[in-house]
Enzyme design. Structure first.
Site, PDB file in Angstrom:
ATOM      1  N   HIS A 192      -2.463  -4.965 -10.471  1.00 15.67           N
ATOM      2  CA  HIS A 192      -2.279  -4.771 -11.923  1.00 15.67           C
ATOM      3  C   HIS A 192      -2.332  -6.111 -12.666  1.00 15.67           C
ATOM      4  O   HIS A 192      -2.957  -6.224 -13.722  1.00 15.67           O
ATOM      5  CB  HIS A 192      -0.928  -4.111 -12.199  1.00 15.67           C
ATOM      6  CG  HIS A 192      -0.803  -2.759 -11.586  1.00 15.67           C
ATOM      7  ND1 HIS A 192      -1.602  -1.697 -11.936  1.00 15.67           N
ATOM      8  CD2 HIS A 192       0.028  -2.291 -10.614  1.00 15.67           C
ATOM      9  CE1 HIS A 192      -1.272  -0.633 -11.220  1.00 15.67           C
ATOM     10  NE2 HIS A 192      -0.292  -0.964 -10.407  1.00 15.67           N
ATOM     11  N   LYS A 225       0.655 -12.742  -1.879  1.00 10.27           N
ATOM     12  CA  LYS A 225       1.416 -11.918  -2.822  1.00 10.27           C
ATOM     13  C   LYS A 225       2.861 -11.748  -2.350  1.00 10.27           C
ATOM     14  O   LYS A 225       3.805 -11.953  -3.115  1.00 10.27           O
ATOM     15  CB  LYS A 225       0.753 -10.542  -2.985  1.00 10.27           C
ATOM     16  CG  LYS A 225       1.320  -9.755  -4.147  1.00 10.27           C
ATOM     17  CD  LYS A 225       0.866  -8.345  -4.163  1.00 10.27           C
ATOM     18  CE  LYS A 225       1.794  -7.490  -3.340  1.00 10.27           C
ATOM     19  NZ  LYS A 225       1.467  -6.074  -3.293  1.00 10.27           N
ATOM     20  N   ASN A 256       0.790  -1.247   0.000  1.00  9.36           N
ATOM     21  CA  ASN A 256       0.000   0.000   0.000  1.00  9.36           C
ATOM     22  C   ASN A 256       0.819   1.293   0.000  1.00  9.36           C
ATOM     23  O   ASN A 256       0.437   2.278   0.619  1.00  9.36           O
ATOM     24  CB  ASN A 256      -0.952   0.052   1.221  1.00  9.36           C
ATOM     25  CG  ASN A 256      -1.969  -1.052   1.170  1.00  9.36           C
ATOM     26  OD1 ASN A 256      -1.750  -2.112   1.741  1.00  9.36           O
ATOM     27  ND2 ASN A 256      -3.053  -0.830   0.459  1.00  9.36           N
TER      28      ASN A 256
END
Ligand code: SF4
Length: 221
Positions: A136, A116, A29
């Site tokens: 993305h 991730k 983030n």
């Protein structure tokens, strides 16, 4: 995408798994500049990660301030190093012996480490053929029509089921370039997209004249 963006370069030296984990926790983030600065500050203050084990949480939070979400990130980093140092395993050499499934399960068992972050360790530190899925990669793969999934976690499982050998690094890196520069969350620029012909996105915009397209392809590189 390789024709358009090229083959992405890899680091000359594989980063140590624990370095990569800490860097990836810091990158959550926030943008690359902020997370890089926070990582450098952390490295300067604690030249050996063992020093983090006894460091007060507030001091770690202050050091990584630039990365934001300091409470959450400092907690995750501290928890990681405390657990690894208990068995003198901060070098994480043991993870090289694990297969992908075992390594992902092990890494995601730590607080604050999701699929991730764990898959980034497999790809960038262990050079495994695993494609991490961020926002993305999730958006572009779904728009192109390679997968049809609602969440990055599901897209990760789907895309990695039968990933052809040796493509994960290039696929992941170029999808991020595509998603940041062309296939943006709103207003994807389909007229300059190098894979427009392969894409099944129903809202895909049709190409402009070839001259304009050529010019814009040049700009987008
Ligand atoms: S054609 Fe458009 S929607 Fe499809 S991948 Fe390219 S930019 Fe994204």
């Amino acid at each position: 995408m390789i024709e358009h963006f090229g083959v992405p370069e890899r680091n000359k030296r594989k980063p140590a798994p624990v370095d990569l984990l800490i860097a990836t926790i810091l990158s959550q983030n926030t943008n690359d500049n902020n997370s890089y600065e926070a990582y450098q500050n952390l490295k300067r203050k604690y030249s050996d990660w063992n020093q983090l084990v006894k460091a007060p949480l507030k001091e770690i939070e202050k050091t990584i301030k630039k990365a934001g979400l300091t409470n959450q990130k400092a907690g995750a980093i501290k928890n990681l190093v405390v657990n690894l140092s208990r068995d003198n395993r901060l070098d994480m050499k043991f993870i090289k012996k694990m297969d992908n499934k075992e390594a992902l399960e092990y890494l995601t068992s730590f607080k604050g480490i999701g699929i991730k972050t764990a898959s980034c360790v497999l790809l960038f530190s262990l050079y495994r053929n695993v494609c991490p899925v961020d926002t993305h990669v999730h958006r572009t793969l779904n728009r192109i029509g390679i997968v049809n999934e609602k969440s990055p976690e599901k897209t990760f499982l789907r895309i990695n089921e039968n990933l052809p050998e040796g493509i994960a690094h290039s696929l992941h890196t170029n999808l991020i370039k595509l998603g940041r520069g062309i296939c943006r969350p709103t207003n994807p620029d389909c007229t300059v997209c190098p894979i427009s012909d392969l894409c099944a996105y129903p809202e895909k915009k049709h190409s402009k004249s070839s001259k304009t397209k050529e010019k814009r392809l040049f700009i987008a590189r």
